[in-house]
Design a protein around this motif. Sequence first.
Motif, short mmCIF file in Angstrom:
data_model
loop_
_atom_site.label_atom_id
_atom_site.label_comp_id
_atom_site.label_asym_id
_atom_site.label_seq_id
_atom_site.Cartn_x
_atom_site.Cartn_y
_atom_site.Cartn_z
N TYR A 179 0.83 -1.21 0.00
CA TYR A 179 0.00 0.00 0.00
C TYR A 179 0.87 1.26 0.00
O TYR A 179 2.02 1.23 0.45
CB TYR A 179 -0.95 -0.03 1.20
CG TYR A 179 -1.94 -1.16 1.09
CD1 TYR A 179 -2.89 -1.18 0.07
CD2 TYR A 179 -1.91 -2.24 1.97
CE1 TYR A 179 -3.80 -2.23 -0.06
CE2 TYR A 179 -2.81 -3.29 1.85
CZ TYR A 179 -3.75 -3.29 0.83
OH TYR A 179 -4.63 -4.33 0.70
N GLN A 180 0.28 2.33 -0.50
CA GLN A 180 1.04 3.56 -0.72
C GLN A 180 0.71 4.67 0.27
O GLN A 180 1.53 5.56 0.50
CB GLN A 180 0.82 4.07 -2.15
CG GLN A 180 1.08 3.04 -3.24
CD GLN A 180 2.44 2.39 -3.15
OE1 GLN A 180 3.43 3.05 -2.84
NE2 GLN A 180 2.50 1.09 -3.38
N THR A 181 -0.49 4.66 0.83
CA THR A 181 -0.86 5.70 1.81
C THR A 181 -0.56 5.19 3.22
O THR A 181 -0.60 3.98 3.48
CB THR A 181 -2.35 6.05 1.71
OG1 THR A 181 -3.14 4.89 2.05
CG2 THR A 181 -2.73 6.51 0.31
N GLU A 182 -0.27 6.11 4.10
CA GLU A 182 0.05 5.72 5.48
C GLU A 182 -1.14 5.02 6.15
O GLU A 182 -0.95 4.09 6.91
CB GLU A 182 0.47 6.96 6.29
CG GLU A 182 1.81 7.53 5.88
CD GLU A 182 2.95 6.52 5.91
OE1 GLU A 182 3.01 5.70 6.85
OE2 GLU A 182 3.76 6.51 4.96
N VAL A 183 -2.33 5.48 5.84
CA VAL A 183 -3.54 4.88 6.43
C VAL A 183 -3.66 3.40 6.07
O VAL A 183 -3.88 2.54 6.93
CB VAL A 183 -4.82 5.64 5.96
CG1 VAL A 183 -6.08 4.91 6.42
CG2 VAL A 183 -4.82 7.06 6.50
N PHE A 184 -3.47 3.09 4.80
CA PHE A 184 -3.60 1.69 4.35
C PHE A 184 -2.41 0.85 4.84
O PHE A 184 -2.58 -0.30 5.20
CB PHE A 184 -3.75 1.63 2.82
CG PHE A 184 -5.17 1.76 2.36
CD1 PHE A 184 -5.90 2.92 2.59
CD2 PHE A 184 -5.80 0.73 1.70
CE1 PHE A 184 -7.22 3.05 2.18
CE2 PHE A 184 -7.12 0.84 1.27
CZ PHE A 184 -7.83 2.00 1.51
N LYS A 185 -1.23 1.45 4.85
CA LYS A 185 -0.06 0.72 5.35
C LYS A 185 -0.29 0.29 6.80
O LYS A 185 -0.03 -0.85 7.18
CB LYS A 185 1.20 1.61 5.28
CG LYS A 185 1.82 1.72 3.91
CD LYS A 185 3.07 2.59 4.01
CE LYS A 185 3.47 3.14 2.67
NZ LYS A 185 4.56 4.11 2.77
N THR A 186 -0.76 1.22 7.59
CA THR A 186 -0.96 0.96 9.02
C THR A 186 -2.05 -0.09 9.25
O THR A 186 -1.89 -1.01 10.06
CB THR A 186 -1.36 2.27 9.75
OG1 THR A 186 -0.34 3.24 9.53
CG2 THR A 186 -1.54 2.05 11.23
N ASN A 187 -3.15 0.03 8.50
CA ASN A 187 -4.32 -0.81 8.78
C ASN A 187 -4.36 -2.14 8.03
O ASN A 187 -4.97 -3.10 8.52
CB ASN A 187 -5.61 -0.02 8.47
CG ASN A 187 -5.79 1.16 9.40
OD1 ASN A 187 -5.52 1.06 10.60
ND2 ASN A 187 -6.23 2.29 8.87
N TYR A 188 -3.74 -2.18 6.85
CA TYR A 188 -3.99 -3.35 5.99
C TYR A 188 -2.75 -4.08 5.47
O TYR A 188 -2.87 -5.17 4.94
CB TYR A 188 -4.84 -2.92 4.77
CG TYR A 188 -6.10 -2.18 5.14
CD1 TYR A 188 -7.06 -2.78 5.96
CD2 TYR A 188 -6.34 -0.89 4.68
CE1 TYR A 188 -8.23 -2.10 6.31
CE2 TYR A 188 -7.51 -0.21 5.02
CZ TYR A 188 -8.45 -0.81 5.83
OH TYR A 188 -9.59 -0.15 6.17
N GLU A 189 -1.58 -3.48 5.61
CA GLU A 189 -0.36 -4.06 5.02
C GLU A 189 -0.07 -5.48 5.53
O GLU A 189 0.17 -6.40 4.74
CB GLU A 189 0.84 -3.15 5.32
CG GLU A 189 2.15 -3.61 4.71
CD GLU A 189 2.28 -3.33 3.23
OE1 GLU A 189 3.07 -4.02 2.58
OE2 GLU A 189 1.58 -2.43 2.72
N ALA A 190 -0.09 -5.65 6.84
CA ALA A 190 0.27 -6.95 7.43
C ALA A 190 -0.68 -8.05 6.95
O ALA A 190 -0.23 -9.14 6.58
CB ALA A 190 0.25 -6.85 8.95
N LYS A 191 -1.97 -7.76 6.94
CA LYS A 191 -2.96 -8.76 6.51
C LYS A 191 -2.80 -9.10 5.03
O LYS A 191 -2.91 -10.27 4.64
CB LYS A 191 -4.38 -8.22 6.78
CG LYS A 191 -5.50 -9.18 6.43
CD LYS A 191 -5.47 -10.43 7.29
CE LYS A 191 -6.64 -11.34 6.98
NZ LYS A 191 -6.51 -12.65 7.65
N ALA A 192 -2.54 -8.11 4.20
CA ALA A 192 -2.37 -8.35 2.77
C ALA A 192 -1.16 -9.26 2.53
O ALA A 192 -1.24 -10.21 1.74
CB ALA A 192 -2.18 -7.03 2.03
N ARG A 193 -0.07 -9.01 3.23
CA ARG A 193 1.13 -9.84 3.07
C ARG A 193 0.87 -11.27 3.52
O ARG A 193 1.32 -12.23 2.88
CB ARG A 193 2.31 -9.23 3.84
CG ARG A 193 2.86 -8.01 3.16
CD ARG A 193 4.07 -7.41 3.83
NE ARG A 193 4.56 -6.31 2.99
CZ ARG A 193 5.44 -6.44 2.02
NH1 ARG A 193 5.98 -7.62 1.78
NH2 ARG A 193 5.81 -5.41 1.28
#
Length: 203
Positions: A179-193
């Motif tokens: 993800y490219q935005t800080e909001v998405f990185k914080t909330n969704y990055e770990a789950k996506a990986r």
Amino acid sequence: MKLQERFKELLLKIGFEASKTTSLWQDLEKMYSAKSRHYHNLTHLEEMIALYDIHHAQLQFPKEVLYAIFYHDCIYKVTKKDNELKSAEHAVSILPLKAAVNKQLVFDMICATQLHQHNEIEDTNWLIDFDLKILSKDWEDYKIYCTQIRKEYKIYPNILYKPGRKKALQHFLENPSIYQTEVFKTNYEAKARENIQKEIQLL
């Protein structure tokens, strides 16, 4: 508000003639409703627009982002590698001469959904993240997404599909962040990986 109403409302704001909005919607609906569309369809647009509504206040170019959402996958052929470019060209080609949007920005935004890389223009990063939100869904929903993508690529046997899909997924994991935005990185990055790693194991 229904997708069709939302679309027509946007076109009027951009400067399209009211008489043309119905036929443009019919054209768009036909594209996204093709039998080959199992994931890249109107449901995908609805999910992206729901995210757009949540994060609307963060956007500097809301009309451009919404217009780009509607047209970003309008042309989608699994045998081609230039779908985003063709979609961008189509989206810009139908804009009125004096459209109340930045045509170059619309074009660039749609093209950016091909590589999903960080962009200097933050609104483009929001668009990319809306497009990839599916990767961070609950595992059961993610599995449905995997099945839908496989159906879209059904012309390819597993011997071709699996290595190709694996390569695409590895590409996401190799990026500094999905993800490219800080909001998405914080909330969704770990789950996506986590989801992507699980899918790679299943392939």
